[in-house]
Design an enzyme around this catalytic site. Structure first.
Site, PDB file in Angstrom:
ATOM      1  N   VAL A 136       2.381 -18.715 -11.538  1.00 21.28           N
ATOM      2  CA  VAL A 136       2.612 -17.514 -12.343  1.00 21.28           C
ATOM      3  C   VAL A 136       2.072 -16.391 -11.451  1.00 21.28           C
ATOM      4  O   VAL A 136       0.860 -16.235 -11.314  1.00 21.28           O
ATOM      5  CB  VAL A 136       1.887 -17.554 -13.704  1.00 21.28           C
ATOM      6  CG1 VAL A 136       1.977 -16.209 -14.397  1.00 21.28           C
ATOM      7  CG2 VAL A 136       2.464 -18.657 -14.585  1.00 21.28           C
ATOM      8  N   PRO A 137       2.962 -15.638 -10.811  1.00 19.62           N
ATOM      9  CA  PRO A 137       2.549 -14.719  -9.747  1.00 19.62           C
ATOM     10  C   PRO A 137       1.919 -13.422 -10.266  1.00 19.62           C
ATOM     11  O   PRO A 137       2.476 -12.326 -10.099  1.00 19.62           O
ATOM     12  CB  PRO A 137       3.853 -14.460  -8.996  1.00 19.62           C
ATOM     13  CG  PRO A 137       4.905 -14.571 -10.052  1.00 19.62           C
ATOM     14  CD  PRO A 137       4.417 -15.671 -10.971  1.00 19.62           C
ATOM     15  N   CYS A 138       0.745 -13.525 -10.842  1.00 16.54           N
ATOM     16  CA  CYS A 138       0.046 -12.349 -11.355  1.00 16.54           C
ATOM     17  C   CYS A 138      -0.270 -11.367 -10.236  1.00 16.54           C
ATOM     18  O   CYS A 138      -0.444 -10.171 -10.495  1.00 16.54           O
ATOM     19  CB  CYS A 138      -1.215 -12.759 -12.120  1.00 16.54           C
ATOM     20  SG  CYS A 138      -2.343 -13.798 -11.179  1.00 16.54           S
ATOM     21  N   HIS A 139      -0.312 -11.850  -8.997  1.00 12.18           N
ATOM     22  CA  HIS A 139      -0.561 -10.957  -7.865  1.00 12.18           C
ATOM     23  C   HIS A 139       0.587  -9.974  -7.656  1.00 12.18           C
ATOM     24  O   HIS A 139       0.407  -8.952  -7.000  1.00 12.18           O
ATOM     25  CB  HIS A 139      -0.825 -11.768  -6.585  1.00 12.18           C
ATOM     26  CG  HIS A 139       0.318 -12.616  -6.147  1.00 12.18           C
ATOM     27  ND1 HIS A 139       0.616 -13.830  -6.745  1.00 12.18           N
ATOM     28  CD2 HIS A 139       1.245 -12.428  -5.171  1.00 12.18           C
ATOM     29  CE1 HIS A 139       1.676 -14.354  -6.149  1.00 12.18           C
ATOM     30  NE2 HIS A 139       2.074 -13.523  -5.205  1.00 12.18           N
ATOM     31  N   ARG A 140       1.749 -10.252  -8.224  1.00 12.96           N
ATOM     32  CA  ARG A 140       2.907  -9.360  -8.101  1.00 12.96           C
ATOM     33  C   ARG A 140       2.938  -8.302  -9.196  1.00 12.96           C
ATOM     34  O   ARG A 140       3.907  -7.551  -9.296  1.00 12.96           O
ATOM     35  CB  ARG A 140       4.198 -10.177  -8.149  1.00 12.96           C
ATOM     36  CG  ARG A 140       4.359 -11.133  -6.993  1.00 12.96           C
ATOM     37  CD  ARG A 140       5.662 -11.903  -7.059  1.00 12.96           C
ATOM     38  NE  ARG A 140       5.608 -13.009  -6.108  1.00 12.96           N
ATOM     39  CZ  ARG A 140       6.201 -14.173  -6.297  1.00 12.96           C
ATOM     40  NH1 ARG A 140       6.913 -14.409  -7.384  1.00 12.96           N
ATOM     41  NH2 ARG A 140       6.087 -15.120  -5.391  1.00 12.96           N
TER      42      ARG A 140
END
Length: 177
Positions: A136-140
């Site tokens: 889950v790409p929370c860094h994006r």
């Protein structure tokens, strides 16, 4: 049910992943060393035993390694166990999973896509509680105006920016050396 975990090297350090049967139940960004990442996984998943992951989980590990190595790898098909995840957070994570490598959205963008335009702060809190970083790409997900926002992993915003540079979402920043 088999619950296990593994630690593995990536371009940003030693990451970890836990699974139950063939479903990912959590991931870990680097904690500073393999031993610290392993200890974090043991604390979070006390019933898990370290070992080789089953094939579908191995594919997730390989995908994470590829993504953090600069390959535009899509991890949206990785099966995740959302039991115990609040409904709002799950919905926010589902939107975040649609962000392709090399792209970003803001907390407000996700709030709008959820049909709750006033919930950008709640989206930020959900991203801070993400049990599946990288998959889950929370860094994006960025703050308004493309600002970094927060990042709860070890290394904070520096780790977030490094991941975005690897994915091509940010230009590589010059260093002093």
């Amino acid at each position: 049910m088999t619950t296990g975990f593994t630690v593995f090297d990536t371009a940003i350090g030693v990451c970890g992943l836990a699974w139950r049967d063939d479903v990912v139940i959590g991931t870990s960004l680097p904690e500073g060393s393999a031993a610290r990442t392993r200890a974090w996984l043991v604390r979070r998943f006390p019933d898990a035993v370290e070992g080789p992951p089953p094939a579908p989980v191995r594919e997730a590990v390989d995908g994470i390694v590829a993504l953090l190595g600069g390959v535009r790898q899509d991890l949206a098909s990785v099966a995740l166990d959302f039991s115990g995840v609040p409904t709002f957070n799950r919905r926010a994570y589902e939107v975040a999973r649609t962000i392709p490598p090399g792209k970003t959205l803001t907390y407000g963008d996700i709030a709008h896509r959820l049909g709750q335009p006033g919930s950008a702060q709640a989206v930020g809190q959900a991203m801070g509680q993400n049990p599946f970083p990288i998959i889950v790409p929370c860094h994006r997900v960025l703050a308004a105006g493309g600002k970094d926002g927060g990042f709860s992993a070890r290394g904070g915003v520096g780790t977030k920016r490094r991941m975005l540079v690897i994915e091509g979402a940010l230009a590589d920043e010059p260093t002093l050396f």
